[in-house]
Write a protein that holds these residues in place. Structure first.
Motif, PDB file in Angstrom:
ATOM      1  N   THR A 194       0.878  -1.281   0.092  1.00 18.43           N
ATOM      2  CA  THR A 194       0.210   0.094  -0.183  1.00 18.43           C
ATOM      3  C   THR A 194       0.817   1.037  -0.019  1.00 18.43           C
ATOM      4  N   GLU A 196       1.137   5.835  -1.353  1.00 17.12           N
ATOM      5  CA  GLU A 196       0.151   6.856  -1.489  1.00 17.12           C
ATOM      6  C   GLU A 196       0.767   7.522  -2.831  1.00 17.12           C
ATOM      7  N   ASN A 197      -0.189   7.746  -3.877  1.00 17.68           N
ATOM      8  CA  ASN A 197       0.103   8.326  -5.136  1.00 17.68           C
ATOM      9  C   ASN A 197      -0.943   9.209  -5.354  1.00 17.68           C
ATOM     10  N   LYS A 200      -3.874   9.757  -3.088  1.00 21.35           N
ATOM     11  CA  LYS A 200      -4.746   8.554  -2.915  1.00 21.35           C
ATOM     12  C   LYS A 200      -4.188   7.285  -2.278  1.00 21.35           C
ATOM     13  N   VAL A 202      -3.146   3.849  -2.669  1.00 16.50           N
ATOM     14  CA  VAL A 202      -3.054   2.745  -3.705  1.00 16.50           C
ATOM     15  C   VAL A 202      -2.736   1.496  -3.259  1.00 16.50           C
ATOM     16  N   LYS A 242     -11.063  -0.173  -8.972  1.00 12.13           N
ATOM     17  CA  LYS A 242     -10.321  -1.120  -8.825  1.00 12.13           C
ATOM     18  C   LYS A 242      -9.757  -1.827 -10.303  1.00 12.13           C
ATOM     19  N   VAL A 254      -5.091  -3.736  -8.426  1.00 15.88           N
ATOM     20  CA  VAL A 254      -4.717  -2.268  -7.646  1.00 15.88           C
ATOM     21  C   VAL A 254      -5.895  -1.616  -7.543  1.00 15.88           C
ATOM     22  N   THR A 255      -6.191  -1.088  -6.330  1.00 14.56           N
ATOM     23  CA  THR A 255      -7.122  -0.579  -5.781  1.00 14.56           C
ATOM     24  C   THR A 255      -6.764   0.897  -5.460  1.00 14.56           C
ATOM     25  N   VAL A 256      -7.587   1.726  -5.729  1.00 16.48           N
ATOM     26  CA  VAL A 256      -7.509   3.201  -5.534  1.00 16.48           C
ATOM     27  C   VAL A 256      -8.957   3.849  -4.892  1.00 16.48           C
ATOM     28  N   LEU A 264      -7.099   6.968 -11.909  1.00 16.11           N
ATOM     29  CA  LEU A 264      -6.897   5.707 -11.729  1.00 16.11           C
ATOM     30  C   LEU A 264      -5.765   5.205 -13.011  1.00 16.11           C
ATOM     31  N   ILE A 267      -2.656   6.787 -12.435  1.00 16.95           N
ATOM     32  CA  ILE A 267      -1.497   6.070 -11.191  1.00 16.95           C
ATOM     33  C   ILE A 267      -1.137   4.771 -11.931  1.00 16.95           C
TER      34      ILE A 267
END
Lengths: 272, 165
Positions: A194, A196-197, A200, A202, A242, A254-256, A264, A267
């Protein structure tokens, strides 16, 4: 006597009903007398009618907007209903007599049914229909739901004015059916990270093939996106987007949270 | 106020004077007593209500004839008329002599366009030019309609009286 004289004479034998003269003058007077009140009534009626029409058109506009919003958020996949019915069903499922007696299933919402959608059924492969109390559940959210009934071939009654939208919404309603919880693929987690991007959170998860990600990637129901040359399925699960990415030997999820679809993609491209 | 009274008196006298003229024209146009009554009332209601300034009595008569023809036309084209069925096609008019009756009914059987010009020419004594102006058409059209109307009448009245046109 020539024709002219004869015709004149014949016409002179005809006379109008003289009583009508008084009627005509009475009518003319009445029309003049009633002009003012009639005009005022007509004016009042016209103002009321305008007000009613105005308010009605406003209500209609608001209703149409809200209905469009409901349907628009699911980005309808226009697929003919019978094609969707080709979902594989086991013999056991097809012999269900009453769908309401079956146990709750874990289903994944892949779209929202339009409130005006209606279904009818005819014999063939039975399909469970799930309806939820909250029809505006986001795509991808997992819910416990009981099939309200088992329909065979589901056809759409064109109750919605926009048949295409109704059809798309119906498709969503039908493919809501997912494997039972006991049959749900268990992900073989390889690693999870996990970061941060773009402000958010991520979460990138790598899993073995055959897991949840594969289910989405192998399904024909989901539109495939291209992320850095890899097939990907992007869904919205209520909290955020997702992305299930086919990374070759493994699957990457990948879950944002709290991001838009554009965020998304940005990212994902930056993750590489 | 005085002007209004004078105008009312004039209109009243004009209505009385041309009441039969309008009725006879309306009857020749509609071939139906009830429809002729309707047209008659409509024409004079319009006359009473109009603010038009007439130059002469002849102008009033021409205006009344023009409006009568228009009202008769609009009666046949109205949706109300299209939805109704006439009670009887029989005019049921009483004439002093059978010859008059024969002539009148012969004209009544003509197509409407011929009936109009025949009535205006032979009964109202209008010239071809005046009829053309009233009907807003060419003099040549009026002439040919008069000619064809006469020919039809001759063939209709062959068995009866031999009349000169």
């Amino acid at each position: 006597m020539n024709f002219k004289e004869m015709y004149k004479s014949a016409n002179n034998d005809i006379s109008a009903n003289k009583e009508l003269i008084n009627d005509i003058f009475e009518k003319a007077q009445k029309k003049e007398r009633h002009f003012a009140p009639v005009f005022s009534y007509a004016l009042t009626a016209a103002i009321i009618a305008l007000a009613v029409v105005g308010s009605y058109s406003n209500i209609k506009k608001i209703t149409e907007t809200s209905e469009n919003d409901t349907v628009a958020m699911i980005e309808p996949i226009v697929t003919d209903a019978p094609e969707v019915l080709s979902n594989d069903k086991t013999t056991e499922e097809s012999t269900k007599e009453n769908a309401t007696e079956t146990a709750p299933k874990k289903v994944v919402v892949v779209g929202n049914a339009h409130k005006s959608d209606k279904v009818t059924d005819v014999a063939e492969t039975p399909t469970d229909i799930y309806e939820t109390a909250t029809p505006e559940l986001a795509e991808g959210s997992a819910i416990e739901a009981e099939p309200v009934r088992t329909a065979s071939v589901i056809r759409i009654n064109d109750v919605s004015q926009d048949a295409q939208v109704a059809k798309a919404s119906m498709t969503r309603l039908m493919i809501i059916d997912e494997p039972e919880s006991s049959e749900e693929p268990t992900d073989d987690l390889l690693n999870e990270e996990t970061t941060e991007n773009m402000d958010k959170q991520v979460t990138v998860t790598h899993t073995e093939k055959g897991g949840e990600a594969s289910t989405y990637l192998e399904s024909d129901e989901y539109e495939k996106s291209d992320i850095n040359g890899h097939d990907a399925v992007i869904i919205y699960d209520g909290a955020g987007y997702k992305a299930y990415i086919d990374s070759g030997e493994t699957d990457t999820t990948v879950t944002v949270n709290g991001a838009t679809e554009e965020d998304l993609e940005e990212i994902l491209n930056s993750i590489n | 106020m005085r002007k209004t009274n004078c105008a009312d008196v004039l209109k009243h006298s004009m209505v009385e004077k041309y009441f039969d003229t309008v009725y006879r024209l309306a009857l020749s146009q509609t071939n139906d007593k009830n429809h002729a009554d309707d047209v008659l009332q409509e024409v004079f209601l319009r006359y009473i209500k109009t603010d038009k300034e007439f130059e002469s009595e002849e102008h009033i008569k021409a205006w009344l004839i023009r409006v009568t023809i228009n009202c008769s036309r609009s009666l046949f084209t109205s949706s109300w008329f299209k939805k109704t069925t006439p009670l009887s096609d029989d005019l049921n008019l009483v004439f002093e002599t059978p010859e008059k009756s024969e002539v009148y009914y012969a004209v009544a059987e003509l197509p409407k366009k011929y009936r109009t010009v025949i009535h205006l020419f032979y009964y109202e004594d209008y010239s071809v030019a005046q009829i053309a102006k009233l009907l807003e058409t060419n003099e040549s059209t009026v002439k040919s309609q008069l000619h064809r109307g006469r020919e039809l009448l001759k063939s209709m009245l062959k068995g009866g009286c031999c009349l000169e046109f």
